[in-house]
Design an enzyme around this catalytic site. Sequence first.
Site, PDB file in Angstrom:
ATOM      1  N   GLN A   1       0.841  -1.192   0.000  1.00  0.00           N
ATOM      2  CA  GLN A   1       0.000   0.000   0.000  1.00  0.00           C
ATOM      3  C   GLN A   1       0.881   1.248   0.000  1.00  0.00           C
ATOM      4  OE1 GLN A   1      -2.084  -0.963   3.744  1.00  0.00           O
ATOM      5  NE2 GLN A   1      -1.457   1.031   4.521  1.00  0.00           N
TER       6      GLN A   1
ATOM      7  N   MET B   1       4.570  27.715  25.893  1.00  0.00           N
ATOM      8  CA  MET B   1       4.776  26.434  26.575  1.00  0.00           C
ATOM      9  C   MET B   1       4.921  26.661  28.082  1.00  0.00           C
ATOM     10  SD  MET B   1       7.225  24.582  23.748  1.00  0.00           S
ATOM     11  CE  MET B   1       8.283  25.998  23.476  1.00  0.00           C
ATOM     12  N   THR B   2       3.779  26.775  28.736  1.00  0.00           N
ATOM     13  CA  THR B   2       3.720  27.148  30.149  1.00  0.00           C
ATOM     14  C   THR B   2       3.935  25.941  31.049  1.00  0.00           C
ATOM     15  OG1 THR B   2       1.306  27.053  29.872  1.00  0.00           O
ATOM     16  CG2 THR B   2       2.323  29.223  29.841  1.00  0.00           C
ATOM     17  N   TYR B   3       5.082  25.310  30.871  1.00  0.00           N
ATOM     18  CA  TYR B   3       5.519  24.172  31.682  1.00  0.00           C
ATOM     19  C   TYR B   3       7.034  24.079  31.552  1.00  0.00           C
ATOM     20  CZ  TYR B   3       4.401  22.392  26.980  1.00  0.00           C
ATOM     21  OH  TYR B   3       4.263  22.246  25.619  1.00  0.00           O
TER      22      TYR B   3
ATOM     23  N   TRP C   1       1.221  18.724  26.137  1.00  0.00           N
ATOM     24  CA  TRP C   1       2.307  17.838  25.770  1.00  0.00           C
ATOM     25  C   TRP C   1       2.302  16.678  26.762  1.00  0.00           C
ATOM     26  CZ3 TRP C   1       5.526  17.334  21.748  1.00  0.00           C
ATOM     27  CH2 TRP C   1       6.557  16.401  21.887  1.00  0.00           C
TER      28      TRP C   1
ATOM     29  N   GLU D   1      12.708  26.640  19.163  1.00  0.00           N
ATOM     30  CA  GLU D   1      13.194  26.849  20.529  1.00  0.00           C
ATOM     31  C   GLU D   1      14.678  27.231  20.526  1.00  0.00           C
ATOM     32  OE1 GLU D   1      12.030  23.646  23.176  1.00  0.00           O
ATOM     33  OE2 GLU D   1      10.200  23.304  22.030  1.00  0.00           O
TER      34      GLU D   1
ATOM     35  N   THR E   1      14.990  19.355  20.070  1.00  0.00           N
ATOM     36  CA  THR E   1      16.122  18.694  19.411  1.00  0.00           C
ATOM     37  C   THR E   1      16.370  19.220  18.012  1.00  0.00           C
ATOM     38  OG1 THR E   1      15.625  16.699  20.688  1.00  0.00           O
ATOM     39  CG2 THR E   1      17.058  16.440  18.775  1.00  0.00           C
TER      40      THR E   1
ATOM     41  N   GLY F   1      10.413  21.088  14.302  1.00  0.00           N
ATOM     42  CA  GLY F   1      11.390  21.665  15.218  1.00  0.00           C
ATOM     43  C   GLY F   1      11.422  20.939  16.542  1.00  0.00           C
TER      44      GLY F   1
END
Length: 551
Positions: free
Chosen positions: A256, A391-393, A531, A325, A285, A282
């Site tokens: 397939q 990204m509030t962590y 996340w 980042e 890493t 992104g």
Amino acid sequence: MRSSLRRAFWAGAVVAVAVAAVPVTAAFGAGNVTTTFAAASDWGTGHEARVTITNGTDASLATWRLEFDLPSGTTIGSFWDADVTRTNNHYVAVKKSWAGALAPGASFSWGYNGTGAYKAPLNCTINGASCGGGTTPTTPPTTRPPTTPPTTAPPTTAPPTTRPPTTPPPTTTPPTNPPPGGKKVVGYFAQWGVYGRNYHVKNIVTSGSASKLTHIMYAFGNTTNGQCTIGDSYADYEKAYTTADSVDGVADTWDQPLRGSFNQLRKLKAAYPNIKVIWSFGGWTWSGGFTQAAANPTAFANSCYNLVEDPRWADVFDGIDIDWEYPNACGLTCDASGPNAFKNVIQALRTRFGSSALVTAAITADGTNGGKIDATDYAGAINNLNWLMPMTYDYFGAFAAQGPTAPHSPLTSYSGIPTAGFYSDAAIQKLKSKGIPASKLLLGIGFYGRGWTGVTQAAPGGSATGAAQGTYEAGNEDYKVLKNTCPSTGTIAGTAYAKCGSNWWSYDTPSTINGKMSYANNQGLGGSFFWELSGDTTNGELITAVKNGLG
């Protein structure tokens, strides 16, 4: 297979200049409905004020209308999260159309930047009654708010905290629009989860998460030599799925044209047509390639379009997400492309993908003065973005091996916080102050915890000897594990923490997520993202809390 994404703010951190607190607060009450004016900052020739309306009644407050005068020498130059009109020194502020009713006990904040030093308002009324006393009317006043929203909104640059601004902040930006189609529930699916974690697209269905999601972020595509490239071809489109692991119970065949997670996402969308899938590029890493991308945004955008719209999987994806980042700052590597690089890349992507595609970005949530948010013109990019995801962590963790222990995702500040400005509300307020509409901001939630070992103190602020053991990474563990192995023993700053033996962990629970969703609603945010999917329980406890909390 790649290691899990590490979304930290400690690398290349900027030491901020401490700002003296401004102890200027004026409170007014209308029956059991109160309004508080507070100076968030004051630099002499100007100030920022935050206005908080609290419903202390036992009934829902459908609307509110606040009227007040400002003393001579003080005027409002810009404002956000309320509609404000002015006649001479008299101001009227009314609830935004997108802001829901204020539940009993709930609060809602809006803000403004003013000229001159902060002065408490005069002659304040709320919903027609004296702010200094009296009873709250059972119906709102009959005077209607303006039918056309004003053009003034948050400034595009925040006032400096160490010296007065040389020029007043801008006073006009596009009006804030309500989030289309309700609140967004956005979940990341990590491509490497199909290996050791044994988490596949089918698990999104069996956990009940598919019925709660509005968008899935597929993470990650790579950025190589200034181009969008495949991250893991085996996981993405080569892995053959068995009958048992396939979304629709149909096994892949050897010949397939498309297999792997991409084909499973196609099957998921067929079963849940309201879900949109966005390909994220992104991450911690693979952000190094963005520096070259910024040197030729048009070429980068073309490469991304050609990859996302590849005929083999073009129907799978509804747009592109950029997880850089960090632009003009340091993450795993450092970027020096300048404050306009991010804006230029986003503009090129929007031009190439067109108006109908989703173009989004996950960004820093560094709320410090002079930190990563201030390093980039995120506001300049917002008109070409559907939304932003600060990204509030990962504010704190065992990357500081000896501690102090601290919650990795605090919603608010607290006494003893290791770094001023490292909390969710600081990031949200900073982004809004720069002119980014609240409806284009999503609040981030981590479906995992960060932990230390060698800890003797139960409360936050203790010393440690290193990172606690984690299943896949030291100092990091999924919520689905921690809820059983190290149950919460306390909460601080809107998130939970746990002391078990010599280990100390912080993570969000259904209860703390509910509180954070109330905050998101009160701030008029566009929704929430998290996340990532595999950290939740098999019955989706955390995503259920996100969905229910947003309403």
